[in-house]
Scaffold this motif. Structure first.
Motif, PDB file in Angstrom:
ATOM      1  N   TRP A 105     121.620  85.506 138.553  1.00  0.00           N
ATOM      2  CA  TRP A 105     122.820  86.082 139.310  1.00  0.00           C
ATOM      3  C   TRP A 105     123.971  85.635 138.782  1.00  0.00           C
ATOM      4  O   TRP A 105     124.914  86.385 138.512  1.00  0.00           O
ATOM      5  CB  TRP A 105     122.762  85.753 140.948  1.00  0.00           C
ATOM      6  CG  TRP A 105     124.039  85.606 141.323  1.00  0.00           C
ATOM      7  CD1 TRP A 105     124.865  84.751 141.996  1.00  0.00           C
ATOM      8  CD2 TRP A 105     125.092  86.786 141.810  1.00  0.00           C
ATOM      9  NE1 TRP A 105     125.757  85.223 142.627  1.00  0.00           N
ATOM     10  CE2 TRP A 105     125.989  86.267 142.419  1.00  0.00           C
ATOM     11  CE3 TRP A 105     125.217  88.241 141.316  1.00  0.00           C
ATOM     12  CZ2 TRP A 105     127.310  87.378 142.665  1.00  0.00           C
ATOM     13  CZ3 TRP A 105     126.181  89.167 141.542  1.00  0.00           C
ATOM     14  CH2 TRP A 105     127.065  88.505 142.477  1.00  0.00           C
ATOM     15  N   ARG A 109     127.112  87.711 137.263  1.00  0.00           N
ATOM     16  CA  ARG A 109     128.284  87.651 137.594  1.00  0.00           C
ATOM     17  C   ARG A 109     129.646  87.273 136.905  1.00  0.00           C
ATOM     18  O   ARG A 109     130.631  88.019 136.695  1.00  0.00           O
ATOM     19  CB  ARG A 109     128.427  86.692 138.804  1.00  0.00           C
ATOM     20  CG  ARG A 109     129.676  86.312 139.539  1.00  0.00           C
ATOM     21  CD  ARG A 109     129.678  85.017 140.553  1.00  0.00           C
ATOM     22  NE  ARG A 109     129.436  83.888 139.644  1.00  0.00           N
ATOM     23  CZ  ARG A 109     130.569  83.183 139.390  1.00  0.00           C
ATOM     24  NH1 ARG A 109     131.747  83.591 139.435  1.00  0.00           N
ATOM     25  NH2 ARG A 109     130.427  82.084 138.661  1.00  0.00           N
ATOM     26  N   ILE A 134     127.566  87.634 146.843  1.00  0.00           N
ATOM     27  CA  ILE A 134     126.316  87.671 147.592  1.00  0.00           C
ATOM     28  C   ILE A 134     125.941  86.609 148.282  1.00  0.00           C
ATOM     29  O   ILE A 134     125.939  85.484 147.619  1.00  0.00           O
ATOM     30  CB  ILE A 134     125.364  88.269 146.387  1.00  0.00           C
ATOM     31  CG1 ILE A 134     125.648  89.330 145.638  1.00  0.00           C
ATOM     32  CG2 ILE A 134     123.750  88.297 147.260  1.00  0.00           C
ATOM     33  CD1 ILE A 134     124.692  89.832 144.686  1.00  0.00           C
ATOM     34  N   SER A 135     125.563  86.517 149.650  1.00  0.00           N
ATOM     35  CA  SER A 135     125.630  85.626 150.341  1.00  0.00           C
ATOM     36  C   SER A 135     124.323  84.815 150.059  1.00  0.00           C
ATOM     37  O   SER A 135     123.256  85.219 149.317  1.00  0.00           O
ATOM     38  CB  SER A 135     125.321  85.917 151.796  1.00  0.00           C
ATOM     39  OG  SER A 135     124.098  86.518 151.977  1.00  0.00           O
ATOM     40  N   MET A 138     121.171  86.119 151.216  1.00  0.00           N
ATOM     41  CA  MET A 138     120.436  87.161 150.446  1.00  0.00           C
ATOM     42  C   MET A 138     119.933  86.635 148.895  1.00  0.00           C
ATOM     43  O   MET A 138     118.883  87.202 148.616  1.00  0.00           O
ATOM     44  CB  MET A 138     121.411  88.112 150.197  1.00  0.00           C
ATOM     45  CG  MET A 138     121.854  89.219 151.107  1.00  0.00           C
ATOM     46  SD  MET A 138     123.022  90.335 150.758  1.00  0.00           S
ATOM     47  CE  MET A 138     122.263  91.182 149.295  1.00  0.00           C
ATOM     48  N   ALA A 142     116.003  87.161 147.655  1.00  0.00           N
ATOM     49  CA  ALA A 142     116.197  88.233 146.777  1.00  0.00           C
ATOM     50  C   ALA A 142     114.712  88.823 146.092  1.00  0.00           C
ATOM     51  O   ALA A 142     114.499  89.972 145.983  1.00  0.00           O
ATOM     52  CB  ALA A 142     117.097  87.953 145.544  1.00  0.00           C
ATOM     53  N   PHE A 149     116.733  94.197 148.134  1.00  0.00           N
ATOM     54  CA  PHE A 149     117.840  93.437 147.343  1.00  0.00           C
ATOM     55  C   PHE A 149     118.580  94.395 146.429  1.00  0.00           C
ATOM     56  O   PHE A 149     119.878  94.179 146.344  1.00  0.00           O
ATOM     57  CB  PHE A 149     117.400  92.244 146.674  1.00  0.00           C
ATOM     58  CG  PHE A 149     118.491  91.657 145.859  1.00  0.00           C
ATOM     59  CD1 PHE A 149     119.174  90.467 146.709  1.00  0.00           C
ATOM     60  CD2 PHE A 149     118.799  91.727 144.395  1.00  0.00           C
ATOM     61  CE1 PHE A 149     120.312  89.945 145.853  1.00  0.00           C
ATOM     62  CE2 PHE A 149     119.743  91.005 144.028  1.00  0.00           C
ATOM     63  CZ  PHE A 149     120.546  90.233 144.637  1.00  0.00           C
ATOM     64  N   PHE A 153     122.406  95.207 146.520  1.00  0.00           N
ATOM     65  CA  PHE A 153     123.193  94.932 145.460  1.00  0.00           C
ATOM     66  C   PHE A 153     124.009  96.138 145.147  1.00  0.00           C
ATOM     67  O   PHE A 153     125.422  96.131 144.836  1.00  0.00           O
ATOM     68  CB  PHE A 153     122.509  94.597 144.149  1.00  0.00           C
ATOM     69  CG  PHE A 153     123.315  94.188 142.930  1.00  0.00           C
ATOM     70  CD1 PHE A 153     123.460  92.978 142.687  1.00  0.00           C
ATOM     71  CD2 PHE A 153     123.828  95.143 142.035  1.00  0.00           C
ATOM     72  CE1 PHE A 153     124.350  92.701 141.395  1.00  0.00           C
ATOM     73  CE2 PHE A 153     124.661  94.964 140.866  1.00  0.00           C
ATOM     74  CZ  PHE A 153     124.894  93.484 140.727  1.00  0.00           C
ATOM     75  N   LYS A 156     126.956  96.553 147.765  1.00  0.00           N
ATOM     76  CA  LYS A 156     127.875  95.465 147.844  1.00  0.00           C
ATOM     77  C   LYS A 156     128.372  95.349 146.648  1.00  0.00           C
ATOM     78  O   LYS A 156     129.898  95.411 146.563  1.00  0.00           O
ATOM     79  CB  LYS A 156     127.037  94.002 148.413  1.00  0.00           C
ATOM     80  CG  LYS A 156     126.615  94.235 149.619  1.00  0.00           C
ATOM     81  CD  LYS A 156     125.941  92.618 150.110  1.00  0.00           C
ATOM     82  CE  LYS A 156     125.236  92.744 151.657  1.00  0.00           C
ATOM     83  NZ  LYS A 156     126.410  92.783 152.540  1.00  0.00           N
ATOM     84  N   VAL A 157     127.753  95.032 145.567  1.00  0.00           N
ATOM     85  CA  VAL A 157     128.734  94.656 144.390  1.00  0.00           C
ATOM     86  C   VAL A 157     129.337  95.899 143.811  1.00  0.00           C
ATOM     87  O   VAL A 157     130.486  96.130 143.309  1.00  0.00           O
ATOM     88  CB  VAL A 157     127.712  94.086 143.374  1.00  0.00           C
ATOM     89  CG1 VAL A 157     128.247  93.797 142.103  1.00  0.00           C
ATOM     90  CG2 VAL A 157     127.231  92.690 144.015  1.00  0.00           C
TER      91      VAL A 157
END
Length: 208
Positions: A105, A109, A134-135, A138, A142, A149, A153, A156-157
């Motif tokens: 991740w 990111r 992402i918390s 989560m 994942a 997940f 993703f 959210k993302v």
């Protein structure tokens, strides 16, 4: 809050300018502190009381703060990569079905942020993805429900990038998407081509 605001001016930790209590507050305090030698006609913040607060300056509901408010606080900026060492080992699934791969991740990111900071996007720092965008919960789960997940993703993302960050120029972040520049098509592309929808190459895939 207007009266309380005055109490934020402090000298040696104590409010420099106490405020007079209203009749209702005075009666309440007198009842609560019955039997104690306390003056209930005034209020002040004592030196052993601290107010801690956090804020995300990128939230769309945050109004600009005026100087009079800001000068009554001590600010500490939290950088976008602060504490990223805490997420460096988290592995996430990307893609659906036979297209699925596993990547770190934090590496994904950082690569997305590099694109956002490029000349094509020129996004302000407060719009970048932090380590815990992402918390933690989560990230920890994942690999327990991978399809869930991937969908999270997307919601959210990808939705954040599409609707908030690059709303007017989504093609500059979803650089390798050759379909319709709509959210549903981008998600379908992500499920097939994974991180390549961003034009990202060279990420190391992790064996599950």
């Amino acid at each position: 809050f207007g009266d309380t605001f005055q109490l934020l001016d402090r000298k040696l930790g104590t409010s420099e300018y106490p405020i007079a209590t209203s009749e209702d507050i005075r009666k309440y305090l007198e009842e609560e502190f019955k039997g104690y030698p306390i003056d209930c006609t005034q209020m002040a913040i004592p030196s052993n009381m601290f107010i801690w607060a956090t804020m995300n300056s990128a939230d769309q509901g945050v109004f600009p703060m005026d100087t009079a408010f800001k000068r009554r606080w001590e600010f500490e900026y939290i950088g976008i990569n602060d504490e990223m060492e805490k997420v460096e080992e988290y592995v996430i699934p990307v893609g659906m079905g036979e297209n699925r791969k596993y990547i770190k991740w934090n590496e994904l990111r950082i690569r997305i942020n590099d694109i956002l900071l490029s000349d094509e996007c020129r996004v302000n720092e407060d719009k970048l993805l932090g380590p815990f965008f992402i918390s933690k919960n989560m990230l920890e789960n994942a690999l327990l429900d991978e399809d869930k997940f991937v969908k999270a993703f997307e919601s959210k993302v990808i939705m954040y990038l599409f609707e908030d960050v690059m709303k007017m120029r989504p093609q500059n972040i979803f650089r390798e998407h050759d379909g319709k520049m709509i959210f549903s098509d981008i998600c379908m592309d992500f499920e097939v081509n994974r991180e390549k929808v961003f034009g990202i190459d060279g990420l190391e895939y992790i064996e599950k």
